[in-house]
Write a protein that holds these residues in place. Sequence first.
Motif, PDB file in Angstrom:
ATOM      1  N   ASP A 150       0.881  -1.077   0.066  1.00  0.00           N
ATOM      2  CA  ASP A 150       0.038   0.017  -0.164  1.00  0.00           C
ATOM      3  C   ASP A 150       0.872   1.301   0.184  1.00  0.00           C
ATOM      4  O   ASP A 150       2.000   1.245   0.325  1.00  0.00           O
ATOM      5  N   ALA A 151       0.083   2.400  -0.089  1.00  0.00           N
ATOM      6  CA  ALA A 151       1.106   3.662  -0.316  1.00  0.00           C
ATOM      7  C   ALA A 151       1.843   4.083   1.030  1.00  0.00           C
ATOM      8  O   ALA A 151       2.711   4.371   0.998  1.00  0.00           O
ATOM      9  N   THR A 178       6.822   5.419   8.489  1.00  0.00           N
ATOM     10  CA  THR A 178       6.126   5.031   7.299  1.00  0.00           C
ATOM     11  C   THR A 178       6.591   5.335   6.269  1.00  0.00           C
ATOM     12  O   THR A 178       7.657   6.149   6.188  1.00  0.00           O
ATOM     13  N   THR A 179       6.391   4.528   5.146  1.00  0.00           N
ATOM     14  CA  THR A 179       6.838   4.925   3.794  1.00  0.00           C
ATOM     15  C   THR A 179       6.278   6.383   3.447  1.00  0.00           C
ATOM     16  O   THR A 179       5.100   6.746   4.037  1.00  0.00           O
ATOM     17  N   ALA A 180       7.237   7.242   3.016  1.00  0.00           N
ATOM     18  CA  ALA A 180       6.714   8.479   2.434  1.00  0.00           C
ATOM     19  C   ALA A 180       6.350   8.491   1.088  1.00  0.00           C
ATOM     20  O   ALA A 180       5.621   9.497   0.578  1.00  0.00           O
ATOM     21  N   GLU A 192      14.262   3.219  -5.835  1.00  0.00           N
ATOM     22  CA  GLU A 192      14.163   4.006  -4.398  1.00  0.00           C
ATOM     23  C   GLU A 192      12.786   4.087  -4.025  1.00  0.00           C
ATOM     24  O   GLU A 192      11.887   3.894  -4.765  1.00  0.00           O
ATOM     25  N   PHE A 193      12.797   4.459  -2.645  1.00  0.00           N
ATOM     26  CA  PHE A 193      11.714   4.966  -2.068  1.00  0.00           C
ATOM     27  C   PHE A 193      11.917   5.959  -0.914  1.00  0.00           C
ATOM     28  O   PHE A 193      13.119   6.052  -0.471  1.00  0.00           O
ATOM     29  N   PHE A 216      -2.220  -5.939   9.566  1.00  0.00           N
ATOM     30  CA  PHE A 216      -1.816  -5.165   8.344  1.00  0.00           C
ATOM     31  C   PHE A 216      -2.802  -5.189   7.522  1.00  0.00           C
ATOM     32  O   PHE A 216      -3.874  -6.137   7.449  1.00  0.00           O
ATOM     33  N   TYR A 217      -3.061  -4.169   6.617  1.00  0.00           N
ATOM     34  CA  TYR A 217      -3.996  -4.138   5.600  1.00  0.00           C
ATOM     35  C   TYR A 217      -3.634  -4.881   4.312  1.00  0.00           C
ATOM     36  O   TYR A 217      -2.713  -4.480   3.777  1.00  0.00           O
ATOM     37  N   ASN A 218      -4.295  -5.869   3.938  1.00  0.00           N
ATOM     38  CA  ASN A 218      -3.956  -6.775   2.839  1.00  0.00           C
ATOM     39  C   ASN A 218      -4.748  -6.112   1.551  1.00  0.00           C
ATOM     40  O   ASN A 218      -5.896  -6.098   1.420  1.00  0.00           O
ATOM     41  N   LYS A 219      -4.054  -5.409   0.688  1.00  0.00           N
ATOM     42  CA  LYS A 219      -4.657  -4.417  -0.378  1.00  0.00           C
ATOM     43  C   LYS A 219      -5.065  -5.266  -1.424  1.00  0.00           C
ATOM     44  O   LYS A 219      -6.424  -5.090  -1.874  1.00  0.00           O
TER      45      LYS A 219
END
Length: 288
Positions: A150-151, A178-180, A192-193, A216-219
Amino acid sequence: MTYRPILPLQVSSPMPSPSEQMLYNSVRIAAVRAGVVTSYGTGFYFNLNVGLGVAPLLITNKHVIEGADALSICVHQALDDGSGPSGTHHNVNIALGEGGIVRHPDPSVDLCAIAVGELVKPGSLGGKNVYAVFLDESLIPDEQLWTDLDALEEVVMVGCPNGLFDDVNGMPIMRRGTTASHPALPYGGRQEFMIDAACFPGSSGSPIYLFNSYAFYNKPRGGIDMGSPRIKLLGVLYAGPTIDQRGRIVLTKDLGVSVQSMMHLGSAIRSTRILELAEEIRKKPSQD
């Protein structure tokens, strides 16, 4: 060497928990030149399959070891029966001969590895064994998982910001964020991220984990998965944007003192790029 598979859920004492295992994987790196410490960074242990066997490596950034002729790291001593860490740790030096350094072939990828076969062989600590947790390729997401992410995902970074670590217990520092940027998308067209976490000099080379302890959210399924942890190695921190006194944003790896302010963001190399070091190792048949 006391090898431990990384991060399956451990249920029997005295084995460390998944998050505790992370503490035995990351190490503070002191870059040394002519006997003087010039900078600090972070590295982590990784077993890389190179075709005919497994190469035990210390993964970090190229800029962390640049100009150094040796590295000083803290290693843990294993219990005599190999069942876990003894609670004792040692500072050891690793001489940096070119034969023991494996640099990513792409100059724009700030990733390298140091061979540590001699360091972790049995009896290397005055007859005692090293206790360390080595990651392996099973912790690197496959293409399907990258797509399914997920994002906004929870991440944990384990390293030594500004060279800080628990010198009494020999432990690095854990930071949660978190991921940004969307981890499924190559940030800026590169593998990259970005992460939203406090990233400081000395954190360079830190492993960044996707870390969901219980749920966790399973997209793909569109629901919440619960009951077991989801842990993967997403990437390796290598830099972080700063704002200078004129308000300009600069992506920096420097460890020197400046008037720049950190932006609470970090740039990370996708973990899949670690696998690209295998071909470079195969070119060095004498490597440990």
